[in-house]
Each structure stands twice: as structure tokens, then as C-alpha cells.
Write a protein that holds these residues in place. Structure first.
Motif, PDB file in Angstrom:
ATOM      1  N   LYS A 175       1.088  -1.051  -0.070  1.00 11.45           N
ATOM      2  CA  LYS A 175      -0.036  -0.085  -0.023  1.00 11.45           C
ATOM      3  C   LYS A 175       0.762   1.200   0.054  1.00 11.45           C
ATOM      4  CE  LYS A 175      -4.044  -2.222   2.491  1.00 11.45           C
ATOM      5  NZ  LYS A 175      -4.970  -1.977   3.364  1.00 11.45           N
ATOM      6  N   GLN A 176       1.050   1.965  -1.295  1.00 10.07           N
ATOM      7  CA  GLN A 176       1.856   3.175  -1.289  1.00 10.07           C
ATOM      8  C   GLN A 176       1.062   4.276  -1.750  1.00 10.07           C
ATOM      9  OE1 GLN A 176       5.060   1.845  -3.681  1.00 10.07           O
ATOM     10  NE2 GLN A 176       6.133   4.077  -3.548  1.00 10.07           N
ATOM     11  N   MET A 177       1.366   5.155  -1.140  1.00 12.80           N
ATOM     12  CA  MET A 177       1.011   6.686  -1.929  1.00 12.80           C
ATOM     13  C   MET A 177       2.062   6.847  -3.081  1.00 12.80           C
ATOM     14  SD  MET A 177      -0.763   9.395  -2.414  1.00 12.80           S
ATOM     15  CE  MET A 177      -1.620   9.816  -0.482  1.00 12.80           C
ATOM     16  N   ILE A 178       1.845   7.090  -4.286  1.00  9.62           N
ATOM     17  CA  ILE A 178       2.480   7.524  -5.300  1.00  9.62           C
ATOM     18  C   ILE A 178       2.367   9.054  -5.693  1.00  9.62           C
ATOM     19  CG2 ILE A 178       3.459   6.882  -7.632  1.00  9.62           C
ATOM     20  CD1 ILE A 178       3.754   4.296  -6.663  1.00  9.62           C
ATOM     21  N   ARG A 179       3.413   9.645  -5.588  1.00  9.77           N
ATOM     22  CA  ARG A 179       3.080  11.117  -5.836  1.00  9.77           C
ATOM     23  C   ARG A 179       3.711  11.477  -7.321  1.00  9.77           C
ATOM     24  NH1 ARG A 179       6.411  12.014  -0.758  1.00  9.77           N
ATOM     25  NH2 ARG A 179       7.599  10.699  -1.630  1.00  9.77           N
ATOM     26  N   ILE A 180       3.169  12.368  -8.043  1.00 10.53           N
ATOM     27  CA  ILE A 180       3.272  12.652  -9.321  1.00 10.53           C
ATOM     28  C   ILE A 180       3.601  13.973  -9.525  1.00 10.53           C
ATOM     29  CG2 ILE A 180       3.357  12.338 -11.922  1.00 10.53           C
ATOM     30  CD1 ILE A 180       1.138   9.960  -9.772  1.00 10.53           C
ATOM     31  N   ALA A 181       4.636  14.610  -9.995  1.00 11.90           N
ATOM     32  CA  ALA A 181       4.854  16.276  -9.812  1.00 11.90           C
ATOM     33  C   ALA A 181       5.117  16.512 -11.477  1.00 11.90           C
ATOM     34  CB  ALA A 181       5.899  16.669  -8.867  1.00 11.90           C
ATOM     35  N   ALA A 182       4.290  17.467 -12.071  1.00  9.99           N
ATOM     36  CA  ALA A 182       4.439  17.689 -13.427  1.00  9.99           C
ATOM     37  C   ALA A 182       3.706  19.145 -13.596  1.00  9.99           C
ATOM     38  CB  ALA A 182       4.006  16.742 -14.277  1.00  9.99           C
ATOM     39  N   PRO A 183       3.831  19.717 -14.963  1.00  5.18           N
ATOM     40  CA  PRO A 183       3.020  20.746 -15.180  1.00  5.18           C
ATOM     41  C   PRO A 183       1.820  20.422 -15.710  1.00  5.18           C
ATOM     42  CG  PRO A 183       5.517  20.918 -16.210  1.00  5.18           C
ATOM     43  CD  PRO A 183       5.331  19.556 -15.741  1.00  5.18           C
ATOM     44  N   THR A 184       0.732  21.386 -15.559  1.00 10.54           N
ATOM     45  CA  THR A 184      -0.651  20.851 -16.039  1.00 10.54           C
ATOM     46  C   THR A 184      -0.776  20.382 -17.176  1.00 10.54           C
ATOM     47  OG1 THR A 184      -1.363  22.276 -14.277  1.00 10.54           O
ATOM     48  CG2 THR A 184      -2.908  21.779 -15.920  1.00 10.54           C
ATOM     49  N   ILE A 185      -0.037  21.081 -18.224  1.00 11.64           N
ATOM     50  CA  ILE A 185      -0.222  20.734 -19.601  1.00 11.64           C
ATOM     51  C   ILE A 185       0.404  19.346 -20.102  1.00 11.64           C
ATOM     52  CG2 ILE A 185       2.075  21.702 -20.193  1.00 11.64           C
ATOM     53  CD1 ILE A 185       0.703  23.263 -22.763  1.00 11.64           C
ATOM     54  N   LEU A 186       1.210  18.619 -19.204  1.00  9.87           N
ATOM     55  CA  LEU A 186       1.874  17.422 -19.341  1.00  9.87           C
ATOM     56  C   LEU A 186       0.870  16.109 -18.649  1.00  9.87           C
ATOM     57  CD1 LEU A 186       5.653  18.213 -19.008  1.00  9.87           C
ATOM     58  CD2 LEU A 186       4.050  18.077 -21.111  1.00  9.87           C
ATOM     59  N   LEU A 187       0.360  16.705 -17.489  1.00  4.76           N
ATOM     60  CA  LEU A 187      -0.668  15.755 -16.759  1.00  4.76           C
ATOM     61  C   LEU A 187      -1.824  15.487 -17.559  1.00  4.76           C
ATOM     62  CD1 LEU A 187       0.026  16.869 -12.944  1.00  4.76           C
ATOM     63  CD2 LEU A 187       0.588  14.764 -13.991  1.00  4.76           C
ATOM     64  N   PHE A 188      -2.195  16.436 -18.322  1.00  2.55           N
ATOM     65  CA  PHE A 188      -3.292  16.305 -19.160  1.00  2.55           C
ATOM     66  C   PHE A 188      -3.275  14.896 -19.957  1.00  2.55           C
ATOM     67  CE2 PHE A 188      -6.569  16.798 -22.311  1.00  2.55           C
ATOM     68  CZ  PHE A 188      -7.472  17.678 -22.008  1.00  2.55           C
ATOM     69  N   LYS A 189      -2.277  14.555 -20.412  1.00  5.30           N
ATOM     70  CA  LYS A 189      -2.085  13.240 -20.968  1.00  5.30           C
ATOM     71  C   LYS A 189      -1.347  12.297 -20.133  1.00  5.30           C
ATOM     72  CE  LYS A 189       0.317  10.762 -24.760  1.00  5.30           C
ATOM     73  NZ  LYS A 189       1.275  11.016 -26.008  1.00  5.30           N
ATOM     74  N   TRP A 190      -0.408  12.244 -19.307  1.00  2.96           N
ATOM     75  CA  TRP A 190       0.228  11.450 -18.657  1.00  2.96           C
ATOM     76  C   TRP A 190      -0.406  10.973 -17.465  1.00  2.96           C
ATOM     77  CZ3 TRP A 190       3.208   8.676 -21.737  1.00  2.96           C
ATOM     78  CH2 TRP A 190       3.850   9.190 -22.842  1.00  2.96           C
ATOM     79  N   ALA A 191      -1.321  11.711 -16.808  1.00  2.00           N
ATOM     80  CA  ALA A 191      -1.832  11.356 -15.721  1.00  2.00           C
ATOM     81  C   ALA A 191      -2.527   9.935 -15.770  1.00  2.00           C
ATOM     82  CB  ALA A 191      -2.625  12.362 -15.200  1.00  2.00           C
ATOM     83  N   SER A 192      -3.251   9.771 -16.715  1.00  2.00           N
ATOM     84  CA  SER A 192      -4.116   8.480 -16.709  1.00  2.00           C
ATOM     85  C   SER A 192      -3.010   7.442 -17.320  1.00  2.00           C
ATOM     86  CB  SER A 192      -4.962   8.540 -17.793  1.00  2.00           C
ATOM     87  OG  SER A 192      -4.541   9.031 -19.229  1.00  2.00           O
ATOM     88  N   VAL A 193      -1.888   7.738 -18.051  1.00  2.00           N
ATOM     89  CA  VAL A 193      -1.189   6.744 -18.443  1.00  2.00           C
ATOM     90  C   VAL A 193      -0.381   6.064 -17.230  1.00  2.00           C
ATOM     91  CG1 VAL A 193       1.085   6.484 -19.772  1.00  2.00           C
ATOM     92  CG2 VAL A 193      -0.800   7.936 -20.728  1.00  2.00           C
ATOM     93  N   ILE A 194       0.146   7.201 -16.623  1.00  2.00           N
ATOM     94  CA  ILE A 194       1.043   6.807 -15.239  1.00  2.00           C
ATOM     95  C   ILE A 194      -0.249   5.844 -14.237  1.00  2.00           C
ATOM     96  CG2 ILE A 194       2.032   7.502 -12.959  1.00  2.00           C
ATOM     97  CD1 ILE A 194       2.932   9.772 -14.882  1.00  2.00           C
ATOM     98  N   ALA A 195      -1.134   6.234 -14.128  1.00  2.00           N
ATOM     99  CA  ALA A 195      -2.429   5.672 -13.223  1.00  2.00           C
ATOM    100  C   ALA A 195      -2.511   4.389 -13.826  1.00  2.00           C
ATOM    101  CB  ALA A 195      -3.498   6.523 -13.159  1.00  2.00           C
ATOM    102  N   LYS A 196      -2.773   4.148 -14.993  1.00  2.00           N
ATOM    103  CA  LYS A 196      -2.995   2.862 -15.602  1.00  2.00           C
ATOM    104  C   LYS A 196      -1.870   1.849 -15.074  1.00  2.00           C
ATOM    105  CE  LYS A 196      -4.359   0.173 -19.508  1.00  2.00           C
ATOM    106  NZ  LYS A 196      -4.516   0.254 -21.220  1.00  2.00           N
ATOM    107  N   GLY A 197      -0.463   2.063 -15.384  1.00  4.80           N
ATOM    108  CA  GLY A 197       0.672   1.360 -15.195  1.00  4.80           C
ATOM    109  C   GLY A 197       0.784   1.004 -13.909  1.00  4.80           C
ATOM    110  N   VAL A 198       0.494   2.121 -12.917  1.00  2.00           N
ATOM    111  CA  VAL A 198       0.795   1.927 -11.289  1.00  2.00           C
ATOM    112  C   VAL A 198      -0.428   1.063 -11.006  1.00  2.00           C
ATOM    113  CG1 VAL A 198       0.702   2.743  -9.030  1.00  2.00           C
ATOM    114  CG2 VAL A 198       1.772   4.081 -11.227  1.00  2.00           C
ATOM    115  N   LYS A 199      -1.661   1.348 -11.147  1.00  2.00           N
ATOM    116  CA  LYS A 199      -2.728   0.155 -10.746  1.00  2.00           C
ATOM    117  C   LYS A 199      -2.542  -1.074 -11.295  1.00  2.00           C
ATOM    118  CE  LYS A 199      -5.170   2.907  -8.174  1.00  2.00           C
ATOM    119  NZ  LYS A 199      -5.247   2.344  -6.821  1.00  2.00           N
ATOM    120  N   GLN A 200      -2.027  -1.418 -12.470  1.00  2.00           N
ATOM    121  CA  GLN A 200      -1.861  -2.695 -12.799  1.00  2.00           C
ATOM    122  C   GLN A 200      -0.922  -3.591 -11.883  1.00  2.00           C
ATOM    123  OE1 GLN A 200      -0.678  -2.183 -17.056  1.00  2.00           O
ATOM    124  NE2 GLN A 200      -2.798  -2.572 -17.733  1.00  2.00           N
TER     125      GLN A 200
END
Length: 327
Positions: free
Chosen positions: A108-133
Motif C-alpha cells: 500500500k503505497q502513496m505514489i506522488r507525481i509532480a508535473a506541469p498541468t499541460i503534461l498531466l493532461f495526457k500522462w496522468a491517466s497513463v501513469i495511473a494505469k501502469g501503477v494500478k496494474q
């Protein structure tokens, strides 16, 4: 002997005591070192201020030194604290990586992602999918900050991922793992019912009926527009660089403002608001290609070639397995 060496000696040798640090105390220390504020740290970690205070006292007792100078009711990270922060970042990340190896999906881990909003618009969901799998029970926290702060958060131990452009390459330590994410390609975007789109679609396709509904229902398409017509249209643009946050003025979105000056009517640094202005048909914008697709906008191709310098992206982490999950 330098100041840092003296601090290390003080931390690890002076009292010759057995250290009994734990990674949870070190995690709290890293957040406290970033804020230098008990209440703020408590709120960020969803703990009480007394828990934060006890954790700090436990850590200082274990090391036999004070990590913060008490200035009135405030605390300021001192030399010993600065040295410990560098070590703590490595210890905490190594601990998390080791737990992931042995506990696997049960971690059980808290994963923290820091990035500009303009980049999170695409990569937030990609990272979430990879981590959750790989870790279904993980919680993800997104920190919407400009790239320099994103990198600093990673280096300070208050983020597990950072997304930056290669403009910061020289500032990334060698022991930070990196994964190339490709480029950000910018495009001129408009709503499907923008007058320029309707005009060009009508001339190119000679649609004689229900043109507006046809264009509005398109998921993604592109039309060629005369460069002079583009320049005359109303635009929305940021005055702060969407990546580094520096106030570079109009054209900081990458558009060649000197050669092709736009009619910028809206100055907006909030990308949610910018998206609304584009989708309403009131303005054109120069935004990433993935944003054009996701918002169902139309790409306008200038009749003259506009030179582009794509931004190359890197995903950074001290934990190599986090990047492996996304390869």
C-alpha cells in the motif's frame, strides 16, 4: 573539513550510538523539510501536528542532533537537516523499491507525481494505469507544478515521479532513473463550429445541408487555413511558459510570434479555462496534439510552414521499478 563533512560526522559518528531510524519517520522529515511548517506538513500527510512533532523528536533522538533550528514558533532546516535530507531521499526511495519487490501487489503505497498541468493532461491517466496494474491498492497524488519545481520535489523526496523537458537535463543527478516519453507537438486548434472551420469545410467538401451538426460531431479532423486568416482570428494564449512557468510573454507557447503575430484577445494561464474558450468557438489556441484529440477539436494547418521545435519529455524517478511498470 567542510561544513557538509562536519555535519555528516555529527550525524553518524559523534555519539557512536546505534541508529534506529525508520523510513516512515524519514518520510515525514522530508515533507517537514520541504515546508518547514508543522501544521502544513500535518495537513499534507493527513496526520495531526502532534504525530509530526513526535516523529521529529524520535528521529532527532536517534541521531543525537537537532535537524531544525527553532526560531520563535518557527522551524528552519539546519546544516544537519540538510545533510540528512540528501541521505533520507535515497533511503526512503530504496525502502519503497524493496517493499515493492517483496510485497508486490499487496504493498500500500502513496505514489506522488509532480508535473506541469499541460503534461498531466495526457500522462496522468497513463501513469495511473501502469501503477494500478502493478499495485492495485496504491493511492496516486498529482502535484500540478512547473517543471523546475517538479524536479525539485523529486530531489527533495516529496514526489516519486517528475515529468520534465530535456531543457533540465543538466540539472538531473546521475542516480535518478529516466524514461523518455517522446515529444510534445503543438498544433493550432479550433472548435468544430468555429467560423474558420465551417468556412473551410464548406469550400473543401461542398456540404449542402446540416453542415454545423456534421462539423460539431467530428472527433478529430484537420483543415488547411490561409495564414493571414489565422492571424486575423481571435486567439487565446498564455503569458507564462506552460512548462517552466517563467513570464516570457506572448509566444511562450512556442508560436513564432515575431514572424506570424497573432491577434491575441485572451491572456489565460489556466488551461481549464483556455480549453473552455477554445471549445466555445471564441478563440484559436496553440496546444499539444494530444489535447486537440482528447477535446475533440479540429487541427488548423497553416498554409505557410510554421517552424516547430518539439519539447522532448522525460519521466524521472529514484525508483527504477516505477519506470519499469510504464515501459
Amino acid at each position: 573539513m567542510g561544513v557538509e563533512a562536519s555535519a555528516l560526522d555529527c550525524l553518524f559518528n559523534s555519539n557512536k550510538r546505534t541508529l534506529s531510524m525508520n523510513s516512515k519517520d524519514l518520510e515525514i522529515f522530508l515533507q517537514l523539510a520541504a515546508t518547514e511548517n508543522m501544521q502544513q506538513t500535518a495537513a499534507q500527510l493527513d496526520k495531526s501536528a502532534s504525530v509530526i512533532s513526535k516523529s521529529l523528536k524520535r528521529l532527532e533522538s536517534s541521531l543525537g542532533v537537532l535537524l531544525f533550528d527553532r526560531v520563535g514558533k518557527s522551524i528552519v532546516l539546519n546544516t544537519q537537516g540538510q545533510v540528512l535530507r540528501q541521505q533520507a531521499v535515497l533511503i526512503v526511495n530504496q525502502t519503497k523499491q524493496t517493499e515493492a519487490i517483496f510485497k508486490g501487489q499487496s504493498a500500500k503505497q502513496m505514489i506522488r507525481i509532480a508535473a506541469p498541468t499541460i503534461l498531466l493532461f495526457k500522462w496522468a491517466s497513463v501513469i495511473a494505469k501502469g501503477v494500478k496494474q502493478r499495485q492495485p491498492s496504491a493511492r496516486l497524488q498529482y502535484q500540478q507544478v512547473f517543471e523546475r519545481q517538479a524536479l525539485q520535489s523529486l530531489l527533495d523526496g516529496t514526489a516519486d515521479f517528475a515529468i520534465v523537458t530535456t531543457s533540465l537535463l543538466a540539472q538531473i543527478p546521475e542516480n535518478v532513473y529516466r524514461l523518455p516519453l517522446g515529444n510534445v507537438t503543438m498544433q493550432v486548434a479550433a472548435a468544430g463550429h468555429h467560423p474558420l472551420v465551417c468556412q473551410q469545410q464548406k469550400s473543401q467538401h461542398k456540404l449542402g445541408h446540416d453542415l454545423m451538426n456534421h462539423v460539431q460531431n467530428m472527433r478529430h479532423s484537420r483543415v488547411v487555413v490561409d495564414i493571414d486568416e489565422l492571424m486575423a482570428a481571435d486567439w487565446v494564449a498564455p503569458s507564462l511558459s506552460p512548462f517552466c512557468g517563467e513570464p516570457r510573454g506572448m509566444g511562450c507557447d512556442g508560436w513564432d510570434e515575431r514572424q506570424y503575430p497573432r491577434n491575441i484577445v485572451y491572456e489565460v494561464n489556466d488551461y481549464g479555462l483556455m480549453g473552455q474558450l477554445i471549445k466555445s468557438g471564441q478563440a484559436l489556441a496553440y496546444i499539444p496534439d494530444y489535447w486537440v484529440r482528447e477535446l475533440g477539436l479540429v487541427e488548423l494547418l497553416p498554409s505557410s510552414t510554421i517552424e516547430q521545435v518539439p519539447e522532448q519529455l522525460l519521466l524521472l524517478s529514484y525508483q527504477s521499478q516505477l519506470l519499469d511498470w510504464l515501459r
